[in-house]
Design an enzyme around this catalytic site. Structure first.
Site, PDB file in Angstrom:
ATOM      1  N   GLU A  44     -40.729 -20.021 -12.840  1.00 13.25           N
ATOM      2  CA  GLU A  44     -39.671 -19.395 -13.637  1.00 13.25           C
ATOM      3  C   GLU A  44     -39.683 -19.924 -15.071  1.00 13.25           C
ATOM      4  O   GLU A  44     -39.851 -21.131 -15.300  1.00 13.25           O
ATOM      5  CB  GLU A  44     -38.319 -19.708 -12.987  1.00 13.25           C
ATOM      6  CG  GLU A  44     -37.108 -19.127 -13.702  1.00 13.25           C
ATOM      7  CD  GLU A  44     -35.797 -19.592 -13.083  1.00 13.25           C
ATOM      8  OE1 GLU A  44     -34.775 -18.923 -13.318  1.00 13.25           O
ATOM      9  OE2 GLU A  44     -35.802 -20.622 -12.361  1.00 13.25           O
ATOM     10  N   LYS A 117     -32.509 -11.209 -12.725  1.00 12.23           N
ATOM     11  CA  LYS A 117     -31.927 -12.140 -11.755  1.00 12.23           C
ATOM     12  C   LYS A 117     -30.493 -11.766 -11.413  1.00 12.23           C
ATOM     13  O   LYS A 117     -29.644 -11.634 -12.293  1.00 12.23           O
ATOM     14  CB  LYS A 117     -32.009 -13.551 -12.337  1.00 12.23           C
ATOM     15  CG  LYS A 117     -31.614 -14.672 -11.394  1.00 12.23           C
ATOM     16  CD  LYS A 117     -31.933 -16.010 -12.058  1.00 12.23           C
ATOM     17  CE  LYS A 117     -31.639 -17.197 -11.184  1.00 12.23           C
ATOM     18  NZ  LYS A 117     -32.043 -18.473 -11.839  1.00 12.23           N
ATOM     19  N   CYS A 154     -35.395 -17.864  -8.444  1.00  7.23           N
ATOM     20  CA  CYS A 154     -34.734 -19.147  -8.225  1.00  7.23           C
ATOM     21  C   CYS A 154     -33.457 -19.033  -7.384  1.00  7.23           C
ATOM     22  O   CYS A 154     -33.556 -18.902  -6.175  1.00  7.23           O
ATOM     23  CB  CYS A 154     -34.487 -19.841  -9.556  1.00  7.23           C
ATOM     24  SG  CYS A 154     -34.289 -21.652  -9.398  1.00  7.23           S
TER      25      CYS A 154
END
Length: 286
Positions: A44, A117, A154
């Site tokens: 990331e 995200k 993540c």
């Protein structure tokens, strides 16, 4: 349809030198391709330090739109040259808002689309809500040259709902670019094992291979613990790097065999969506 594919995860440390970081990841993509990998996952936000450790407005200057993004363009050229798929993590500026995003670069060099995200953490050392708006793409799956992939970023990897949604949409693989390590407010807390276990659970519950690529090294008061890994569809780790190892790991998966195993387990046959009302509420209704 290609049934057998080889997947790789990249693990390395990062510095303030953006050009050096990008060049190092490009070198590792090339190394993975030379080892036979067809889908290659970098960590990331690999262009630099994990800037979300602290709230500083100057870091907004690091964001760029998808269109004309120089780092994405570089990996498009590399993906086209090597004939590989590379999900490219980047800090996206979209009008007046900012996202933590991944551009899915196919083996032709084309960008199939972006994922923004969905779950944004907020805590000591992970001050992402200061920078990122929660993603508005929803969970997505892309048909690449080498199979259908779902990508979470993540904090997304801790949520079973996102993994299940992507497999329901047809994902053959789940990929998670990551930046995770020590907790500045609690040095005794090491989340490495729970971090791996939750993704291994996604692999088992959905009968799907999982790929996680993390960073290593110390940045300020945080140490990123690495342990990038590849797991098969039964939740067995088939490759893993250590806490300070830089490099790549690869594994091959037979998607046809996995699809047959998924069907025989019956997890998707026996689902009862009509009973899952609480899953789409913020508070369970009794």
């Amino acid at each position: 349809m290609i049934e057998k594919i080889t997947v790789a995860a990249i693990q390395t440390s990062f510095s303030e030198d953006k050009a050096a970081n990008i060049a190092r990841v490009a070198d590792l993509v090339r190394e993975a391709a030379d080892s036979g990998a067809q889908i290659i996952l970098p960590p990331e936000l690999f262009e630099g330090y994990y800037f979300c450790r602290e709230e500083k407005e100057q870091f907004f200057d690091w964001a760029h739109p998808l269109e004309g993004h120089p780092t994405i363009a570089r990996f498009q050229e590399l993906a086209r040259e090597l004939g590989v798929v590379v999900p490219v993590s980047f800090f996206e500026k979209a009008g007046q808002v900012y996202y933590n995003s991944v551009a899915i670069v196919d083996a032709t060099g084309s960008v199939l689309g972006t994922y923004r995200k969905s779950h944004i953490p907020d805590g000591p050392g992970y001050e992402e809500k200061f920078y990122f708006r929660p993603g508005n793409t929803g969970f997505r799956v892309w048909q690449t040259r080498f199979g259908s992939i779902g990508v979470g970023i993540c904090w997304d990897q801790w949520f079973p709902e996102s993994a299940r949604a992507m497999v329901l949409m047809g994902a053959d693989l789940l990929l998670y670019p990551t930046a995770i390590g020590s907790e500045p407010e609690d040095p005794r807390l090491n989340t490495k094992d729970p971090w791996q276990r939750v993704m291994l659970g996604h692999a088992v519950a959905n009968i799907v291979p999982v790929v996680a690529a993390n960073r290593i090294g110390s940045e300020g008061d945080q140490t990123f613990y690495g342990h990038s890994f590849l797991a098969n569809h039964l939740g067995d780790k088939v490759a893993e790097l250590g806490s300070s190892e830089e490099g790549i790991i690869c594994a091959a998966f037979d998607l046809g065999e996995i699809a047959r195993t998924r069907a025989s387990f019956g997890f998707f046959r026996d689902r009862r969506p009509e009973l899952y009302r609480e899953l789409v509420t913020t508070d369970a209704i009794l």
